[in-house]
Motif scaffolding. Structure first.
Motif, PDB file in Angstrom:
ATOM      1  N   ARG A   1       0.917  -1.208  -0.007  1.00  0.00           N
ATOM      2  CA  ARG A   1       0.007   0.104  -0.046  1.00  0.00           C
ATOM      3  C   ARG A   1       0.824   1.059   0.098  1.00  0.00           C
ATOM      4  N   ASP A   2       0.164   2.392  -0.192  1.00  0.00           N
ATOM      5  CA  ASP A   2       0.764   3.973  -0.231  1.00  0.00           C
ATOM      6  C   ASP A   2       0.952   4.224   1.280  1.00  0.00           C
TER       7      ASP A   2
ATOM      8  N   LYS B   1      -4.907   1.068  -1.960  1.00  0.00           N
ATOM      9  CA  LYS B   1      -4.210   1.180  -3.354  1.00  0.00           C
ATOM     10  C   LYS B   1      -3.051   0.296  -3.174  1.00  0.00           C
ATOM     11  N   ASP B   2      -3.081  -0.539  -4.248  1.00  0.00           N
ATOM     12  CA  ASP B   2      -1.859  -1.368  -4.364  1.00  0.00           C
ATOM     13  C   ASP B   2      -0.853  -0.633  -5.290  1.00  0.00           C
ATOM     14  N   VAL B   3       0.338  -0.271  -4.583  1.00  0.00           N
ATOM     15  CA  VAL B   3       1.186   0.474  -5.091  1.00  0.00           C
ATOM     16  C   VAL B   3       1.951  -0.105  -6.410  1.00  0.00           C
ATOM     17  N   LEU B   4       2.165  -1.496  -6.327  1.00  0.00           N
ATOM     18  CA  LEU B   4       2.875  -2.299  -7.368  1.00  0.00           C
ATOM     19  C   LEU B   4       1.973  -2.249  -8.602  1.00  0.00           C
ATOM     20  N   LEU B   5       0.906  -2.370  -8.607  1.00  0.00           N
ATOM     21  CA  LEU B   5      -0.272  -2.576  -9.698  1.00  0.00           C
ATOM     22  C   LEU B   5      -0.772  -1.216 -10.039  1.00  0.00           C
ATOM     23  N   ASP B   6      -0.552  -0.120  -9.251  1.00  0.00           N
ATOM     24  CA  ASP B   6      -0.953   1.254  -9.336  1.00  0.00           C
ATOM     25  C   ASP B   6      -2.535   0.930  -9.804  1.00  0.00           C
ATOM     26  N   ASP B   7      -3.371   0.555  -8.765  1.00  0.00           N
ATOM     27  CA  ASP B   7      -4.637   0.284  -8.929  1.00  0.00           C
ATOM     28  C   ASP B   7      -5.365   0.233  -7.716  1.00  0.00           C
ATOM     29  N   GLN B   8      -6.598   0.692  -7.483  1.00  0.00           N
ATOM     30  CA  GLN B   8      -7.364   0.692  -6.108  1.00  0.00           C
ATOM     31  C   GLN B   8      -7.903  -0.695  -6.133  1.00  0.00           C
TER      32      GLN B   8
END
Length: 746
Positions: free
Chosen positions: A370-371, A389-396
């Protein structure tokens, strides 16, 4: 003792080619040393044998002009003989340009530099007295007390007993084990570091109970601790009394209060949002279930729940990642088909614990980075939902139908927070810092672990976050109360295995301090130092400066405010000496008069010679090594600078500044360790106190009608060999702009 002094000059390492030894011999004779000897390599077996033969024949005061005193310490130690080292190599030859006036004679500036150092060393040697180790009237006690019987305390007691030390183990609960008694299993500790291991607490307790050298007190607290290392008197709440030589405080940790996470992570809004502590207790009882009722098939762990957050605990709590991985394995062991998520900012699994992380992945645990913002936790259809937020996938992401959400809350040391002025005066004036300190003392006056009978208060002073550490980089286990050592999670956050190792380290330090007290020598950072402060009480004005400024609580007071030194508490930093306005405190090999004589032995050229003089009082722990390193790296600086090492900037007495400027020095610089929030001072407060004192030096300069820029304080770390050159060059440029000291020709 009648002194028989000899000066030994080494010609090795290029010193012989660079300097006029007849001139150096003359400079030594000016300071009452009549016997001068030279050798091509003084540290060689032949050179050492020459000196030893003289010592055997009665020479008892040695002035050795060779390399820095930080080198060849074993070679140049000669029993009870007084030894003063002069650094001709690093502080003369290596750092100055040859400046040859012709092909055979060295330049004047370099020679004047060497002559001054010989005079300074000889002047100090003349004032030094043989050291007589402090021996208290009572016999030193070799037993230790361990307070707290968690993994660190148990380990400290067991290992101390193994080396023959009697241990008094004090635990406030009615059972041993601390938080370890609430743990279901331990993380992997043996190869292949992938399998959870059984809690071995019973094994530790069995070892304690089987040892004839460990006396256990449960349901007991420390009512009072008085005395000093080697001679502590302890009273317990149970009425028991005993003497010990040293103390290990292993009082463990307190879970961070999850009530503080109501707004951030919805703690308390749903019974199925629990902490890692609650999760561990549940596993210990035998089965992981929903507090609201029902089995568990989907669990999410939220890392750094209140840790690494300036609004909660700013530091990493160290154990949370591994505990969450262990608890994720609990869930998988109970239900291999369970969905397990670990939502993290960073996963921290040092050493072999990396294998635990890999094993959790192999078992199907899903990791989501997460961030900085906390996930949002809500309830939906009787179950929990997380949005993050999944930082690695850049997706919520939305994780639904969770049965449990486990907050990986951190730990606080089980110790009252004691703010210590002026050390904590980060950007505030001293009056404000005193208010902060007084309020902190008031906040914890009813809560004490050791109930110290010290003038400075009943609790161990702390660094940030209530950790009773003396210095968080250089000296682990040391507290600011000599002979009292912190171990385990009260010292800093750590996992169980590290806490057990920590207990061993603290126990060995405790034993070491008792040995030091028995020999009459200091502990870190001046290990082995046989000197100690002596007080000329007939001149004492009861100003209390020494008691208030001692970083280690070594000085109590009587009812008339007379200082009562507890010598085995003393670390030999000399802060009391620097604080005393009447200059009644001295050491046999370090005193206000001694350094004053060194300053007065330096020749200050008259103004028309255009050879300025600057004095640098340098901390022996950081600044001096940086200077030596700069010289060995081939760096050069002005030959008009003279260095005098001091034990700590806290030992600098303002009279040295006044005497230097009165003698015609153009400027005085103090070089010491970093102070403030991330201090590096080996004596905790010395650098800070020096800055406070120097802020008041303007009054002295005004009285002498001199510019305040002539006195400067600089922070120099041990690795600042490049910075030290810049600082010296800038200072000499500033002095050049100011012009000569108007008192030079008086």
């Amino acid at each position: 003792m009648e002194k028989k002094s000899t000066c030994y000059l080494c010609k090795g390492c290029g010193i012989g080619e660079a300097l006029d030894f007849e001139a150096l011999a003359k400079a030594a004779k000016e300071q009452k040393i009549t016997e001068i000897k030279e050798h091509d390599t003084l540290c060689s077996p032949e050179g050492v044998a020459m000196i030893q033969a003289d010592v055997d024949a009665g020479v008892n005061a040695l002035l050795i002009g060779a390399c820095s005193a930080r080198f060849k310490t074993d070679e140049f130690s000669f029993g009870d003989a007084i030894v003063e080292r002069v650094s001709l190599r690093e502080q003369v030859v290596m750092c100055s340009e040859p400046e040859y006036e012709d092909e055979e004679e060295p330049g004047e500036d370099r020679l004047m530099l060497a002559e001054d150092y010989i005079r300074m060393g000889a002047a100090k040697l003349d004032k030094c007295q043989p050291l007589e180790p402090y021996q208290p009237e009572e016999e030193i006690v070799k037993d230790i007390m361990v307070v707290g019987a968690g993994p660190a305390g148990l380990s400290a007691a067991i290992e101390a007993a193994k080396v023959g030390t009697k241990v008094y183990l004090v635990e406030k609960e009615d059972h041993l084990g601390g938080f370890m008694s609430k743990m279901a299993k331990l993380g992997p500790q043996t190869p292949p570091y992938t399998n959870l291991e059984e809690n071995n607490l019973e094994e530790l307790i069995d070892q304690v109970e089987a040892s004839e050298l460990i006396k256990v007190y449960t349901s007991a607290t420390v009512a009072k601790t008085s005395g000093m290392p080697g001679l502590f008197d302890v009273s317990l709440s149970t009425g028991d009394e005993f003497k010990v030589g040293a103390v290990v405080q292993a009082t463990g940790w307190l879970p961070y209060d999850p009530e503080n996470l109501k707004d951030d992570l919805a703690y308390g809004s749903n019974p199925d949002i629990i902490t890692n502590v609650q999760m561990e207790e549940m596993a210990r009882e035998g089965k992981i279930t929903r507090p609201s009722g029902g089995d568990v098939s989907a669990v999410a762990f939220i890392q750094c729940a209140g840790s690494r957050d300036e609004n909660h605990l700013p530091y990493c709590s160290a154990f949370c990642c591994l505990v969450s991985l262990k608890q994720a394995m609990y869930v998988k062991a109970q239900n291999p088909e369970a969905a397990v998520y670990v939502i993290y900012k960073d996963i921290r699994t040092p050493d072999q614990s990396e294998e635990v992380y890999r094993e959790a992945q192999r078992q199907g645990v899903i990791f989501i980075r997460r961030d900085e913002t906390y996930p949002t936790i809500t309830e939906s259809g009787g179950q929990l939902k997380i949005e993050t937020k999944d930082v690695l996938l850049d997706d919520q992401l939305e994780i639904e139908e969770l049965d449990l959400v486990v907050l990986a809350t951190g730990m606080k040391p089980n110790n009252p927070k004691v703010v210590d002025a002026p050390l904590v005066a980060f950007g505030v004036n001293q009056d404000e810092a005193k208010k902060i300190a007084d309020q902190a003392l008031a906040d914890c006056e009813d809560w004490s672990i050791l109930n110290l009978d010290y003038r400075q208060g009943p609790n161990l002073p702390t660094i940030k976050y209530a950790m009773p550490d003396s210095h968080f980089i250089c000296f682990p286990y040391e507290s600011r109360r000599t002979g009292i050592y912190a171990a385990g999670n009260v010292r800093r956050p750590m996992r169980v295995t590290r806490a057990m190792e920590d207990g061993v380290g603290a126990a060995l330090k405790a034993i070491q301090s008792i040995v030091g007290a028995e020999k009459g020598c200091a502990v870190h950072p001046r290990s082995g130092d046989m000197s100690f402060p002596e007080f000329a009480m007939q001149r004492c004005t009861q100003c209390k400066r020494c008691t208030e400024e001692c970083p280690f609580g070594a000085i109590n007071e009587d009812e008339k405010a007379n200082p009562l030194p507890n010598i085995t508490r003393c670390r030999r930093c000399g802060t009391c000496m620097g604080a005393c306005p009447e200059r009644i405190i001295s050491f046999k090999n370090y005193s206000v008069d001694m350094i004053g004589r060194m300053i007065k032995s330096i020749e200050v050229p008259e103004e028309d010679e255009e050879k300025p003089r600057a004095l640098c009082l340098v901390c022996e722990n950081d600044a001096l090594p940086a200077i030596d390193a700069a010289a060995q790296a081939g760096k050069k600086w002005s030959p008009y600078i003279r260095f005098i090492p001091v034990r700590c900037l806290g030992s600098v007495n303002l009279v040295w500044i006044a005497d230097s400027l009165s003698a015609g020095f153009d400027g005085v610089m103090l070089m010491g360790c970093r102070h403030g929030e991330n201090y590096q001072c080996h004596f905790i407060r010395g650098s800070e106190l020096a800055n406070v004192r120097m802020s008041k030096i303007s009054e002295t300069l005004d009285r002498l009608m001199l510019e305040s820029e002539r006195v400067k304080v600089e922070e120099i770390g041990i690795n600042d060999s490049d910075k030290v050159i810049e600082v010296l060059d800038e200072f000499m440029e500033e002095l050049d702009d100011l012009g000569p000291n108007p008192m030079k020709d008086f």
